[in-house]
Write a protein that holds these residues in place. Structure first.
Motif, mmCIF file in Angstrom:
data_model
loop_
_atom_site.group_PDB
_atom_site.id
_atom_site.type_symbol
_atom_site.label_atom_id
_atom_site.label_comp_id
_atom_site.label_asym_id
_atom_site.label_seq_id
_atom_site.Cartn_x
_atom_site.Cartn_y
_atom_site.Cartn_z
ATOM 1 N N TRP A 178 -21.920 -29.729 68.624
ATOM 2 C CA TRP A 178 -20.927 -30.010 67.586
ATOM 3 C C TRP A 178 -20.136 -31.257 67.939
ATOM 4 O O TRP A 178 -19.757 -31.470 69.094
ATOM 5 C CB TRP A 178 -19.968 -28.837 67.424
ATOM 6 C CG TRP A 178 -20.583 -27.618 66.800
ATOM 7 C CD1 TRP A 178 -21.233 -26.607 67.450
ATOM 8 C CD2 TRP A 178 -20.628 -27.303 65.413
ATOM 9 N NE1 TRP A 178 -21.680 -25.668 66.552
ATOM 10 C CE2 TRP A 178 -21.314 -26.067 65.285
ATOM 11 C CE3 TRP A 178 -20.155 -27.926 64.267
ATOM 12 C CZ2 TRP A 178 -21.535 -25.456 64.061
ATOM 13 C CZ3 TRP A 178 -20.362 -27.314 63.038
ATOM 14 C CH2 TRP A 178 -21.048 -26.097 62.931
ATOM 15 N N GLY A 179 -19.884 -32.097 66.923
ATOM 16 C CA GLY A 179 -19.097 -33.302 67.112
ATOM 17 C C GLY A 179 -18.409 -33.673 65.814
ATOM 18 O O GLY A 179 -18.306 -32.851 64.890
ATOM 19 N N TYR A 180 -17.946 -34.934 65.721
ATOM 20 C CA TYR A 180 -17.178 -35.356 64.555
ATOM 21 C C TYR A 180 -17.621 -36.751 64.113
ATOM 22 O O TYR A 180 -17.878 -37.623 64.943
ATOM 23 C CB TYR A 180 -15.682 -35.377 64.866
ATOM 24 C CG TYR A 180 -15.131 -34.014 65.238
ATOM 25 C CD1 TYR A 180 -14.537 -33.200 64.280
ATOM 26 C CD2 TYR A 180 -15.229 -33.531 66.545
ATOM 27 C CE1 TYR A 180 -14.051 -31.944 64.606
ATOM 28 C CE2 TYR A 180 -14.744 -32.275 66.879
ATOM 29 C CZ TYR A 180 -14.157 -31.485 65.910
ATOM 30 O OH TYR A 180 -13.685 -30.237 66.245
ATOM 31 N N LYS A 181 -17.715 -36.943 62.782
ATOM 32 C CA LYS A 181 -18.055 -38.234 62.194
ATOM 33 C C LYS A 181 -16.900 -38.715 61.315
ATOM 34 O O LYS A 181 -16.092 -37.907 60.839
ATOM 35 C CB LYS A 181 -19.320 -38.123 61.338
ATOM 36 C CG LYS A 181 -20.588 -37.811 62.120
ATOM 37 C CD LYS A 181 -21.791 -37.759 61.175
ATOM 38 C CE LYS A 181 -23.080 -37.469 61.927
ATOM 39 N NZ LYS A 181 -24.258 -37.431 61.030
ATOM 40 N N ASP A 182 -16.843 -40.041 61.111
ATOM 41 C CA ASP A 182 -15.852 -40.574 60.196
ATOM 42 C C ASP A 182 -16.396 -40.569 58.777
ATOM 43 O O ASP A 182 -17.511 -40.098 58.518
ATOM 44 C CB ASP A 182 -15.381 -41.966 60.633
ATOM 45 C CG ASP A 182 -16.498 -43.006 60.610
ATOM 46 O OD1 ASP A 182 -17.548 -42.749 59.988
ATOM 47 O OD2 ASP A 182 -16.323 -44.079 61.212
ATOM 48 N N SER A 183 -15.615 -41.101 57.836
ATOM 49 C CA SER A 183 -16.007 -41.055 56.429
ATOM 50 C C SER A 183 -17.261 -41.873 56.132
ATOM 51 O O SER A 183 -17.941 -41.646 55.131
ATOM 52 C CB SER A 183 -14.856 -41.557 55.549
ATOM 53 O OG SER A 183 -14.485 -42.876 55.918
ATOM 54 N N ALA A 184 -17.587 -42.831 57.018
ATOM 55 C CA ALA A 184 -18.784 -43.646 56.840
ATOM 56 C C ALA A 184 -20.019 -43.016 57.493
ATOM 57 O O ALA A 184 -21.107 -43.575 57.435
ATOM 58 C CB ALA A 184 -18.561 -45.043 57.407
ATOM 59 N N GLY A 185 -19.840 -41.859 58.134
ATOM 60 C CA GLY A 185 -20.953 -41.194 58.789
ATOM 61 C C GLY A 185 -21.182 -41.624 60.219
ATOM 62 O O GLY A 185 -22.155 -41.199 60.854
ATOM 63 N N LEU A 186 -20.299 -42.462 60.784
ATOM 64 C CA LEU A 186 -20.428 -42.904 62.166
ATOM 65 C C LEU A 186 -19.938 -41.817 63.108
ATOM 66 O O LEU A 186 -18.875 -41.228 62.887
ATOM 67 C CB LEU A 186 -19.608 -44.177 62.387
ATOM 68 C CG LEU A 186 -19.583 -44.746 63.807
ATOM 69 C CD1 LEU A 186 -20.946 -45.305 64.172
ATOM 70 C CD2 LEU A 186 -18.512 -45.825 63.930
ATOM 71 N N VAL A 187 -20.705 -41.543 64.144
ATOM 72 C CA VAL A 187 -20.300 -40.553 65.144
ATOM 73 C C VAL A 187 -19.101 -41.093 65.914
ATOM 74 O O VAL A 187 -19.192 -42.129 66.573
ATOM 75 C CB VAL A 187 -21.453 -40.222 66.107
ATOM 76 C CG1 VAL A 187 -20.977 -39.258 67.194
ATOM 77 C CG2 VAL A 187 -22.631 -39.618 65.356
ATOM 78 N N VAL A 188 -17.984 -40.417 65.812
ATOM 79 C CA VAL A 188 -16.754 -40.834 66.487
ATOM 80 C C VAL A 188 -16.536 -40.020 67.758
ATOM 81 O O VAL A 188 -16.133 -40.545 68.788
ATOM 82 C CB VAL A 188 -15.543 -40.703 65.537
ATOM 83 C CG1 VAL A 188 -14.242 -40.990 66.268
ATOM 84 C CG2 VAL A 188 -15.706 -41.648 64.356
ATOM 85 N N ILE A 189 -16.791 -38.718 67.676
ATOM 86 C CA ILE A 189 -16.739 -37.848 68.854
ATOM 87 C C ILE A 189 -18.125 -37.249 69.016
ATOM 88 O O ILE A 189 -18.627 -36.559 68.116
ATOM 89 C CB ILE A 189 -15.683 -36.754 68.707
ATOM 90 C CG1 ILE A 189 -14.286 -37.386 68.552
ATOM 91 C CG2 ILE A 189 -15.696 -35.820 69.908
ATOM 92 C CD1 ILE A 189 -13.180 -36.374 68.323
#
Length: 543
Positions: free
Chosen positions: A501-512
């Motif tokens: 599990w991780g997190y993406k920004d609104s553009a779909g880029l993996v941030v975490i």
């Protein structure tokens, strides 16, 4: 797990560019500790890694997805990875159909060969096909393409065969090159001395007779005529890096110079930046040709996911798009980011992966944790449930055996008699426990169950809809309409192919990076995450 064993600072670029200057908080840190002899980049949630017994694959949490037993592997694509059977006894495992002589086949995510290892060479899957080279005992050895079932759908008839890009694969026969489609049909006849793959609907080709280079489109028509001999790279972000007379510059899709040849070496544009070398030092330019990061690095890689690996005074680190250090130059080697993680080689020679730092917000970890709501979050530790505040401290002492999230200033809580009521943000009973079950408040109402009948109460405990009598016609109560929460962090949660599990920004880029076993969405600037059964809270990384 060693997620936060890195350095607590990085150098910021001086003068707005890249000279080491003041210290700022580190933005990258170890996500997977350096434990591996070699690694590759992540693809589809898995990365090649070499251990004592050969090559295998790890997931984004650093655990073996496929234990090392192969002499070589390639990245996963379309759920399959090319793998070469091991040497000696490893290569003689009858259950896998492995020949004693190491050969290439394709494995699934369990590590099982689903396409038997009978090939002298193999590529990666793209557009449902992978290039394979027939065994030397079937001379002449040639390249063809198999589908995911292992069927040879394009016969082995090529001297060389590339990966499919934009529906075309570069192949060669008798020293000349061209392009075929996924059915094996020649779409651009073999007639070139060399070709590069199609990107952005364009491909560089060289003439067979004199080596002059030009650009063709997907129909084979000339876009840039082959009139000048130069080195080249593929198109990226509308520009291509080319060299004339030993100096590199950039042309647009019409072949016009956008950045005149002035550099001794150059890389393709990525994330709006291109690495260029002037003399023996590397820096970065924008697509206009303007310098954005000074040429002070010994070596440099292209940007990927907002960061670039660079070598400074013999050691590798990472910079962000303005040239500020995101990870100090203290490492032997470093690679590009993929799926939120980048390979890094420590000074002791072992490889691990770094990603955006996500240190715990508080000094405590928990057995269970819930999202923050109304400034409070429900956690469990040592068999006891309680609420913490935004500082991670126990918010109040309350006498309940179970509870749920706060909503509109009240939280469902269960007393020792197994009945449910509501507590306020100070832990006092706003409504003593008398219900069989309750749901959080929404728009001033809470759905409750009492003696197998369901209705709604307001914040004073008064019935707004009386539970239907036993004689009344049974009808399912309508739940209040729930509105989607707008996450202030701008990050959305995701789960990758290997369960991380991780997190993406609104553009779909993996941030975490997806390095967590479990995770909850961000709420009130915090998110609960877990690894190996232990929960803690993180904040959104500084962007």
């Amino acid at each position: 797990m060693g997620l936060w064993n890195g350095f607590p600072y990085a150098y910021a670029a001086g003068g707005g560019v890249s000279q080491p200057g003041e210290l700022v908080s580190s933005r990258l840190d170890w996500m997977i500790p350096p434990l591996f002899a070699e690694v590759g980049r992540f693809s589809e949630g898995a990365a090649p890694a070499r251990g004592p017994d050969g090559w295998g694959f790890i997931n984004t949490r650093g655990r073996w997805l496929i234990k090392p037993s192969f002499s070589s592997v390639k990245p996963f694509r379309d759920g399959l990875a090319a793998a070469r059977s091991g040497e000696g006894s490893q290569g003689s495992q009858g259950s896998q159909g492995i020949a004693a002589n190491p050969m290439w086949g394709f494995i699934d995510r369990t590590g099982k060969f689903v396409i038997r290892p009978v090939y002298e060479g193999a590529g990666v899957f793209s557009d449902g096909l992978a290039a394979v080279r027939s065994a030397w005992d079937r001379l002449p050895s040639r390249w063809g393409y198999v589908d995911k079932s292992g069927e040879m759908v394009i016969p082995a008839s090529f001297d060389m065969a590339g990966e499919f890009f934009q529906g075309y694969a570069a192949v060669s026969m008798a020293g000349v090159h061209g392009f075929i489609d996924a059915k094996g049909k020649w779409v651009i006849d073999a007639g070139y001395g060399s070709v590069r793959p199609f990107t952005e609907d364009l491909a560089f080709v060289s003439l067979w007779r004199d080596g002059r280079v030009g650009v063709i489109d997907t129909t084979g028509d000339w876009v840039v005529r082959a009139i000048v001999a130069y080195q080249n790279r593929v198109f990226s972000e509308g520009l291509a890096c080319v060299a004339v007379g030993g100096l590199w510059g950039y042309i647009d899709r019409e072949g016009d110079w956008v950045v005149e040849p002035a550099y001794s070496a150059a890389l393709s544009f990525c994330d709006g930046r291109a690495a260029v070398r002037r003399g023996n030092k590397w820096g970065y330019i924008a697509s206009s040709g303007a310098r954005v990061i000074d040429a002070v690095f010994d070596q440099a890689e292209s940007f990927s996911e907002g960061f670039a690996a660079v070598c400074y005074r013999g050691q590798w680190g990472f910079i962000d798009r303005v040239g500020a250090w995101a990870l100090d130059p203290l490492y032997s080697e470093a690679g590009s980011f993929s799926e939120g993680l980048a390979p890094v080689r420590s000074v002791d020679g072992l490889w691990g992966f770094v990603g955006r730092a996500t240190p715990p917000l508080f000094d405590a970890t928990f057995d269970e944790a819930r999202a923050f709501s109304d400034g409070l979050a429900l956690v469990e530790a040592g068999g006891k449930k309680y609420f913490i505040n935004s500082s991670g401290k126990q918010a109040f002492v309350a006498d309940f055996t179970d509870a749920r999230d706060f909503s509109e200033g009240l939280a469902p809580a269960r007393g020792h008699d197994k009945k449910w009521g509501f507590i306020d943000t100070k832990g006092a009973w706003a409504m003593p426990p008398r219900f069989d079950d309750v749901e959080p408040f929404h728009n001033g109402l809470a759905r409750v169950k009492m003696k197998k009948r369901t209705g709604y109460i307001n914040k004073k405990g008064a019935w707004q809809r009386q539970p239907p009598s036993k004689k009344a016609k049974k009808k399912k109560a309508a739940a209040p309409e729930m509105l989607d929460e707008e996450l202030s962090s701008g990050l959305r949660i995701f789960k990758n192919q290997t369960g991380g599990w991780g997190y993406k920004d609104s553009a779909g880029l993996v941030v975490i990076a997806p390095v967590f076993d479990e995770a909850l969405p961000f709420s009130e600037g915090k998110a609960a995450v877990a690894v190996k059964g232990r929960w803690w809270y993180i904040a959104p990384p500084r962007m």
